[in-house]
Design a protein around this motif. Structure first.
Motif, PDB file in Angstrom:
ATOM      1  N   VAL A 199       0.863  -1.176   0.000  1.00 56.70           N
ATOM      2  CA  VAL A 199       0.000   0.000   0.000  1.00 56.70           C
ATOM      3  C   VAL A 199       0.902   1.229   0.000  1.00 56.70           C
ATOM      4  O   VAL A 199       1.854   1.309   0.789  1.00 56.70           O
ATOM      5  CB  VAL A 199      -0.919   0.000   1.234  1.00 56.70           C
ATOM      6  N   GLN A 200       0.621   2.151  -0.881  1.00 56.37           N
ATOM      7  CA  GLN A 200       1.459   3.337  -1.018  1.00 56.37           C
ATOM      8  C   GLN A 200       1.181   4.359   0.084  1.00 56.37           C
ATOM      9  O   GLN A 200       0.142   4.339   0.721  1.00 56.37           O
ATOM     10  CB  GLN A 200       1.231   3.972  -2.392  1.00 56.37           C
ATOM     11  N   ASN A 201       2.157   5.244   0.303  1.00 55.97           N
ATOM     12  CA  ASN A 201       2.033   6.329   1.281  1.00 55.97           C
ATOM     13  C   ASN A 201       1.748   5.815   2.690  1.00 55.97           C
ATOM     14  O   ASN A 201       0.969   6.406   3.442  1.00 55.97           O
ATOM     15  CB  ASN A 201       0.933   7.310   0.858  1.00 55.97           C
ATOM     16  N   ALA A 202       2.388   4.708   3.015  1.00 50.78           N
ATOM     17  CA  ALA A 202       2.189   4.109   4.336  1.00 50.78           C
ATOM     18  C   ALA A 202       3.441   4.179   5.204  1.00 50.78           C
ATOM     19  O   ALA A 202       3.429   3.710   6.342  1.00 50.78           O
ATOM     20  CB  ALA A 202       1.741   2.661   4.191  1.00 50.78           C
TER      21      ALA A 202
ATOM     22  N   ASN B  36       6.304   2.627   4.651  1.00 48.78           N
ATOM     23  CA  ASN B  36       7.159   1.457   4.500  1.00 48.78           C
ATOM     24  C   ASN B  36       6.859   0.817   3.151  1.00 48.78           C
ATOM     25  O   ASN B  36       5.888   1.185   2.480  1.00 48.78           O
ATOM     26  CB  ASN B  36       6.947   0.458   5.642  1.00 48.78           C
ATOM     27  N   ASP B  37       7.685  -0.134   2.756  1.00 51.91           N
ATOM     28  CA  ASP B  37       7.503  -0.766   1.449  1.00 51.91           C
ATOM     29  C   ASP B  37       7.403  -2.282   1.563  1.00 51.91           C
ATOM     30  O   ASP B  37       7.838  -3.026   0.682  1.00 51.91           O
ATOM     31  CB  ASP B  37       8.638  -0.386   0.493  1.00 51.91           C
ATOM     32  N   TYR B  38       6.776  -2.765   2.645  1.00 52.32           N
ATOM     33  CA  TYR B  38       6.579  -4.205   2.808  1.00 52.32           C
ATOM     34  C   TYR B  38       5.531  -4.691   1.812  1.00 52.32           C
ATOM     35  O   TYR B  38       4.417  -4.186   1.763  1.00 52.32           O
ATOM     36  CB  TYR B  38       6.111  -4.531   4.228  1.00 52.32           C
ATOM     37  N   ARG B  39       5.904  -5.693   1.037  1.00 49.67           N
ATOM     38  CA  ARG B  39       4.949  -6.262   0.098  1.00 49.67           C
ATOM     39  C   ARG B  39       3.862  -7.020   0.862  1.00 49.67           C
ATOM     40  O   ARG B  39       4.066  -7.460   2.005  1.00 49.67           O
ATOM     41  CB  ARG B  39       5.654  -7.187  -0.899  1.00 49.67           C
ATOM     42  N   ILE B  40       2.701  -7.135   0.225  1.00 49.51           N
ATOM     43  CA  ILE B  40       1.569  -7.781   0.884  1.00 49.51           C
ATOM     44  C   ILE B  40       1.064  -8.966   0.056  1.00 49.51           C
ATOM     45  O   ILE B  40       1.278  -8.995  -1.160  1.00 49.51           O
ATOM     46  CB  ILE B  40       0.430  -6.769   1.137  1.00 49.51           C
ATOM     47  N   PRO B  41       0.420  -9.899   0.712  1.00 48.33           N
ATOM     48  CA  PRO B  41       0.255 -10.072   2.156  1.00 48.33           C
ATOM     49  C   PRO B  41       1.609 -10.319   2.827  1.00 48.33           C
ATOM     50  O   PRO B  41       2.493 -10.939   2.236  1.00 48.33           O
ATOM     51  CB  PRO B  41      -0.636 -11.301   2.280  1.00 48.33           C
ATOM     52  N   MET B  42       1.764  -9.848   4.036  1.00 46.64           N
ATOM     53  CA  MET B  42       3.047  -9.960   4.720  1.00 46.64           C
ATOM     54  C   MET B  42       3.238 -11.329   5.367  1.00 46.64           C
ATOM     55  O   MET B  42       4.336 -11.644   5.833  1.00 46.64           O
ATOM     56  CB  MET B  42       3.184  -8.866   5.775  1.00 46.64           C
TER      57      MET B  42
ATOM     58  N   ALA C 208      -5.546   1.019  10.312  1.00 48.13           N
ATOM     59  CA  ALA C 208      -4.874   1.273   9.034  1.00 48.13           C
ATOM     60  C   ALA C 208      -4.801   2.777   8.772  1.00 48.13           C
ATOM     61  O   ALA C 208      -5.774   3.502   8.999  1.00 48.13           O
ATOM     62  CB  ALA C 208      -5.615   0.579   7.907  1.00 48.13           C
ATOM     63  N   GLN C 209      -3.653   3.218   8.286  1.00 45.95           N
ATOM     64  CA  GLN C 209      -3.447   4.663   8.159  1.00 45.95           C
ATOM     65  C   GLN C 209      -2.399   4.963   7.097  1.00 45.95           C
ATOM     66  O   GLN C 209      -1.472   4.174   6.861  1.00 45.95           O
ATOM     67  CB  GLN C 209      -2.998   5.228   9.513  1.00 45.95           C
ATOM     68  N   PHE C 210      -2.568   6.100   6.468  1.00 47.19           N
ATOM     69  CA  PHE C 210      -1.573   6.607   5.519  1.00 47.19           C
ATOM     70  C   PHE C 210      -0.712   7.654   6.217  1.00 47.19           C
ATOM     71  O   PHE C 210      -0.937   7.980   7.389  1.00 47.19           O
ATOM     72  CB  PHE C 210      -2.271   7.183   4.293  1.00 47.19           C
TER      73      PHE C 210
END
Length: 283
Positions: free
Chosen positions: A65-68, A70-76, A214-216
């Motif tokens: 998810v962008q603008n979060a 971090n850059d962890y790919r999902i599902p984690m 969940a938050q940006f």
């Protein structure tokens, strides 16, 4: 065996069957909620099997998810079941319930693996998009809908506040009723008037809340925080509250350990449940 003994035996056997059958029936039709991962649930009510908000992709299959922040790919995390076990559940389910079509609730793997003739229940605003994917038996639930002895009622929600809440689009929850059991799946929403109204109107005995806060990088949380969960607990009397939607998508900042700690510190561990992926909760 003479006639008298035969009749006596028949009455005894008949009495045993009459006594045990309702219990056997009840066990077969008990309500259970199994968390598969994130908001993906396996629900059994009144003998009906529902797959809810299927995100079936393998770990790291999707971009973060962008603008979060971090850059962890999902599902984690991986699903707790093998691919063959997931295929079996997809085959067994009587219908799929989709609260809204964000990719962490209805992903491309679900599009590909769920048979196109499977009943899909959704909110009215998502019907055309789901049908365009080839799902010929998709049904929009605007208010109440009967299905195989269940009653499924749509409820509203707010996926955040202000401009971000508007950008997140329309979301829904659903109240599923089977006899005395009422399961309220609140969906991707914060505590709001729509949730308060649903709790008061339907008086569910089980509520599934999408937590995670969940938050940006900008704006308020778009799913439930601890403060929101506390409001659900206070408004719902003795209902069990099952907190899901955590530790799987990179913009969810509230973790299962946080909610478990809150439940322990506030003596609500019997009401506020935080299942592990794969765990079954019996109502």
């Amino acid at each position: 065996m003479n006639r008298k003994d035969f009749l006596k035996s028949s009455l005894i056997i008949g009495g045993l069957l009459a006594t045990s059958s309702p219990q056997v029936f009840a066990n077969k039709r008990r309500t259970t909620v199994r968390l598969l991962r994130h908001a993906t649930l396996w629900v059994e009510m009144g003998g009906v099997k529902l797959l809810v908000d299927p995100m079936l992709s393998a770990k790291d299959a999707m971009a973060p998810v962008q603008n979060a922040g971090n850059d962890y790919r999902i599902p984690m995390v991986d699903l707790p079941l093998s691919s063959n076990e997931i295929k079996s559940l997809v085959s067994q389910c009587d219908a799929v319930l989709v609260t809204h079509i964000h990719r962490d609730h209805w992903d491309s793997e679900a599009h590909a693996s769920i048979p196109k003739n499977k009943p899909i229940f959704c909110q009215p605003s998502d019907l055309e998009k789901i049908k365009n994917l080839g799902f010929e038996n998709a049904v929009a639930i605007a208010s109440d809908y009967p299905f195989q002895g269940l009653s499924i009622a749509r409820t509203g929600g707010q996926h955040g506040t202000g401009e971000i809440g508007q950008l997140m689009g329309i979301v829904s929850g659903f109240v599923i009723t089977a006899g005395a059991d009422k399961l309220y799946i609140a969906g991707d929403t914060i505590w709001c008037d729509e949730v308060e109204t649903a709790v008061a109107k339907y008086t569910p005995n089980v509520i599934v809340v999408n937590a995670g806060a969940a938050q940006f990088l900008k704006g308020d949380p778009i799913t439930m925080t601890l403060a929101d969960i506390e409001k659900v607990l206070k408004a719902s009397g003795k209902a069990k509250v099952i907190a899901v939607h955590m530790d799987t998508v990179n913009h969810c900042l509230l973790h299962k350990t946080d909610v478990t700690k809150y439940a322990s510190e506030n003596n609500v561990t019997k009401r506020l449940l935080v299942p592990a992926d794969g765990e079954v909760v019996s109502v």
